[in-house]
Design an enzyme around this catalytic site. Sequence first.
Site, PDB file in Angstrom:
ATOM      1  N   GLY A  43       0.869  -1.250   0.065  1.00 40.17           N
ATOM      2  CA  GLY A  43       0.078  -0.051   0.078  1.00 40.17           C
ATOM      3  C   GLY A  43       0.738   1.146  -0.074  1.00 40.17           C
ATOM      4  O   GLY A  43       1.334   1.604  -1.093  1.00 40.17           O
ATOM      5  N   SER A 115       6.367  -4.668  -2.411  1.00 34.86           N
ATOM      6  CA  SER A 115       6.044  -3.412  -2.744  1.00 34.86           C
ATOM      7  C   SER A 115       6.052  -2.541  -1.468  1.00 34.86           C
ATOM      8  O   SER A 115       7.290  -2.690  -0.791  1.00 34.86           O
ATOM      9  CB  SER A 115       4.488  -3.320  -3.234  1.00 34.86           C
ATOM     10  OG  SER A 115       4.310  -2.015  -3.878  1.00 34.86           O
ATOM     11  N   ASP A 274       8.555  -4.053 -13.936  1.00 36.79           N
ATOM     12  CA  ASP A 274       7.670  -3.359 -12.942  1.00 36.79           C
ATOM     13  C   ASP A 274       7.919  -1.935 -13.251  1.00 36.79           C
ATOM     14  O   ASP A 274       8.714  -1.143 -13.134  1.00 36.79           O
ATOM     15  CB  ASP A 274       8.317  -3.757 -11.783  1.00 36.79           C
ATOM     16  CG  ASP A 274       7.537  -3.211 -10.629  1.00 36.79           C
ATOM     17  OD1 ASP A 274       6.706  -2.341 -10.653  1.00 36.79           O
ATOM     18  OD2 ASP A 274       7.596  -3.979  -9.620  1.00 36.79           O
ATOM     19  N   HIS A 302       4.876  -5.611 -12.087  1.00 31.08           N
ATOM     20  CA  HIS A 302       4.568  -5.361 -10.387  1.00 31.08           C
ATOM     21  C   HIS A 302       3.746  -6.593  -9.986  1.00 31.08           C
ATOM     22  O   HIS A 302       3.672  -6.924  -8.787  1.00 31.08           O
ATOM     23  CB  HIS A 302       3.715  -4.123 -10.158  1.00 31.08           C
ATOM     24  CG  HIS A 302       3.903  -3.508  -8.715  1.00 31.08           C
ATOM     25  ND1 HIS A 302       5.312  -3.181  -8.165  1.00 31.08           N
ATOM     26  CD2 HIS A 302       2.909  -3.353  -7.991  1.00 31.08           C
ATOM     27  CE1 HIS A 302       4.687  -3.042  -6.951  1.00 31.08           C
ATOM     28  NE2 HIS A 302       3.654  -2.955  -6.672  1.00 31.08           N
TER      29      HIS A 302
END
Length: 323
Positions: A43, A115, A274, A302
Amino acid sequence: MVDLYEPMHPYDSGFLDTGDGNRIYYEQLGNPEGKPALYVHGGPGAGFPKRPTRAWDPECYRVIRYDQRNCGLSTPHASDPAADMALNTTQHLIDDIERLREHLGVERWLLDGASWGSTLILAYAQQHPERVGEIVIQAVTTTRRAETDWLYRGVGGFRPEAWDRFRDGVPESERGGDVYQLLAAYARLMEHPDRAVREKAANEWLAWEDAVIEGEPNGIPGMYSNREMDDRIAFVRICSHFFSNGAWLEEDQLLRNAHKLAGIPGVLVHGRYDMGCPAQTAWELAKAWPDAKLHIFDDSGHVGSQAMTETVRQALEDFKHRR
């Protein structure tokens, strides 16, 4: 190829009181006596997937997953304007992980994430290396300013029409300057008292995130916007808050301090295409962290690929008996 295990469901769940009005939701799965492993979601503000997992050996692992502050089932939820974002910083999240470890009686654990989760894992491990046994990371990012500038401005060179829409989602007077001014403008919109304003800003932000992903190998249309409105608002409120503040990290901090990970074996898995997290960061981290092994896949962005997933699962297999 590592076979999938039978679906693993939680055997325990609860809330951790942080002492400042926040409550962190967590679950435990697998073997209560197994090797502890913490899944750190991305996030920031995405929450962890609320579904059974089949990647971990349920006989060998004690898997812990949790929702970071103000998202998922943690409270207060960032969709509530009363949730105080001043109590949600990278240091707060690091302290929450350590507080959760102590609460669950874990001495040392494997950390797994992707991420934004990779940024938080690295930040935690560099502060508490004695508490980390192994690290598995996908879609490597350190949230340094160059990476944030790329994600929210530079990649617009590939998606100019989508980036113009993203830029135009804030008042015209706030569209100039550097990317941090743009992100700060979104952060201010996400604090607006009118929910309609917050909803519109969240939708514009997520349309940009979707556009970045959609053109990648294995890209998933609507990957970010495909969530309930409250979760969209929370996601964007948290993201804009973190990224407009550089995640409260010094530039290159996590790469500069990679030597603190010495002795911790790591597996870094990254898609060459990505668009959100260019492979340069994964490459630089691997050079600065000799105990890490980097795998770059030409069929991936990604979102990842079957080959990336298999590499992560193999890493979990390789680490499951390591003490």
